[in-house]
Design a protein around this motif. Structure first.
Motif, PDB file in Angstrom:
ATOM      1  N   SER A  10      35.891  37.099  45.993  1.00 41.49           N
ATOM      2  CA  SER A  10      37.112  36.689  46.192  1.00 41.49           C
ATOM      3  C   SER A  10      37.456  36.800  47.609  1.00 41.49           C
ATOM      4  O   SER A  10      36.970  37.718  48.408  1.00 41.49           O
ATOM      5  CB  SER A  10      37.790  37.685  45.058  1.00 41.49           C
ATOM      6  N   GLY A  11      38.635  36.193  48.159  1.00 38.98           N
ATOM      7  CA  GLY A  11      38.912  36.184  49.365  1.00 38.98           C
ATOM      8  C   GLY A  11      40.267  35.696  49.639  1.00 38.98           C
ATOM      9  O   GLY A  11      40.854  35.538  48.845  1.00 38.98           O
ATOM     10  N   GLY A  26      36.474  37.784  52.751  1.00 43.73           N
ATOM     11  CA  GLY A  26      36.132  37.749  51.359  1.00 43.73           C
ATOM     12  C   GLY A  26      35.371  39.247  51.156  1.00 43.73           C
ATOM     13  O   GLY A  26      35.082  40.020  51.892  1.00 43.73           O
ATOM     14  N   LEU A  27      35.458  39.529  49.734  1.00 43.60           N
ATOM     15  CA  LEU A  27      34.972  40.978  49.083  1.00 43.60           C
ATOM     16  C   LEU A  27      33.656  40.609  48.473  1.00 43.60           C
ATOM     17  O   LEU A  27      33.646  39.761  47.470  1.00 43.60           O
ATOM     18  CB  LEU A  27      36.022  41.657  48.461  1.00 43.60           C
ATOM     19  N   TRP A  75      32.874  48.258  47.980  1.00 40.05           N
ATOM     20  CA  TRP A  75      33.090  46.391  48.433  1.00 40.05           C
ATOM     21  C   TRP A  75      32.783  46.534  49.894  1.00 40.05           C
ATOM     22  O   TRP A  75      32.881  47.322  50.609  1.00 40.05           O
ATOM     23  CB  TRP A  75      34.580  46.165  48.208  1.00 40.05           C
ATOM     24  N   ASN A  76      32.270  45.318  50.432  1.00 37.83           N
ATOM     25  CA  ASN A  76      31.854  44.861  51.689  1.00 37.83           C
ATOM     26  C   ASN A  76      33.004  44.032  52.077  1.00 37.83           C
ATOM     27  O   ASN A  76      33.108  42.865  51.282  1.00 37.83           O
ATOM     28  CB  ASN A  76      30.412  44.371  51.795  1.00 37.83           C
ATOM     29  N   LEU A  77      33.697  44.119  53.090  1.00 37.37           N
ATOM     30  CA  LEU A  77      34.536  43.117  53.508  1.00 37.37           C
ATOM     31  C   LEU A  77      33.855  42.258  54.678  1.00 37.37           C
ATOM     32  O   LEU A  77      33.347  42.633  55.477  1.00 37.37           O
ATOM     33  CB  LEU A  77      35.947  43.775  54.374  1.00 37.37           C
ATOM     34  N   GLU A 122      38.894  44.947  41.629  1.00 37.00           N
ATOM     35  CA  GLU A 122      38.666  43.739  42.686  1.00 37.00           C
ATOM     36  C   GLU A 122      40.088  43.452  43.210  1.00 37.00           C
ATOM     37  O   GLU A 122      40.253  43.247  44.246  1.00 37.00           O
ATOM     38  CB  GLU A 122      38.248  42.808  41.852  1.00 37.00           C
ATOM     39  N   ASP A 123      41.180  43.294  42.297  1.00 34.34           N
ATOM     40  CA  ASP A 123      42.541  43.212  42.793  1.00 34.34           C
ATOM     41  C   ASP A 123      43.011  44.066  43.527  1.00 34.34           C
ATOM     42  O   ASP A 123      43.661  43.759  44.917  1.00 34.34           O
ATOM     43  CB  ASP A 123      43.413  42.814  41.721  1.00 34.34           C
ATOM     44  N   ALA A 124      42.870  45.367  43.470  1.00 37.87           N
ATOM     45  CA  ALA A 124      43.549  46.534  44.335  1.00 37.87           C
ATOM     46  C   ALA A 124      42.598  46.412  45.595  1.00 37.87           C
ATOM     47  O   ALA A 124      43.162  46.707  46.519  1.00 37.87           O
ATOM     48  CB  ALA A 124      43.224  47.741  43.589  1.00 37.87           C
ATOM     49  N   ALA A 125      41.376  46.253  45.506  1.00 42.37           N
ATOM     50  CA  ALA A 125      40.448  46.236  46.810  1.00 42.37           C
ATOM     51  C   ALA A 125      40.870  44.915  47.769  1.00 42.37           C
ATOM     52  O   ALA A 125      40.923  45.063  48.818  1.00 42.37           O
ATOM     53  CB  ALA A 125      38.960  46.047  46.451  1.00 42.37           C
TER      54      ALA A 125
END
Length: 105
Positions: free
Chosen positions: A2-3, A12-13, A20-22, A44-47
């Motif tokens: 997602s990005g 993106g994550l 998670w990796n940014l 995923e949404d919070a990250a």
């Protein structure tokens, strides 16, 4: 992955275990890691929301102006920027009406 897009760059994550990796997209479809193993245990949404805030802090969009040289305006294309008459640096944001002063600790 997602990005989101910030300052014309795609971020993106990628899942990395429980964290998670940014990453940021580079030329040729390659990616570069901005932060590794962050936001552990987050959905995923919070990250993604936290990643947007992190990117805004790491790469602010605007112009840094150091006063008090009010007699010497800066030019960026057709834009004329007159620095504030202060003894500390300010940061002019594109998406806000006024300048912000750094916090004094």
């Amino acid at each position: 992955m997602s990005g989101f897009v910030y300052n014309d760059q795609e971020y993106g994550l990628e899942a990395s275990g429980a964290a998670w990796n940014l990453v940021v997209q580079r030329a040729g479809g390659k990616t570069a890691v901005v932060a590794a193993g962050v936001f552990a245990g987050e959905s995923e949404d919070a990250a993604l929301a936290r990643a947007k805030k992190l990117v805004c802090i790491l790469a602010p969009v605007g112009i840094r102006v150091v006063g008090p040289a009010v007699a010497h305006a800066l030019r960026v294309g057709d834009l004329k920027i007159v620095p504030p008459d202060v003894t500390h640096p300010n940061f002019i944001y594109w998406d806000k009406d006024s300048t912000s002063c750094p916090q004094q600790l």
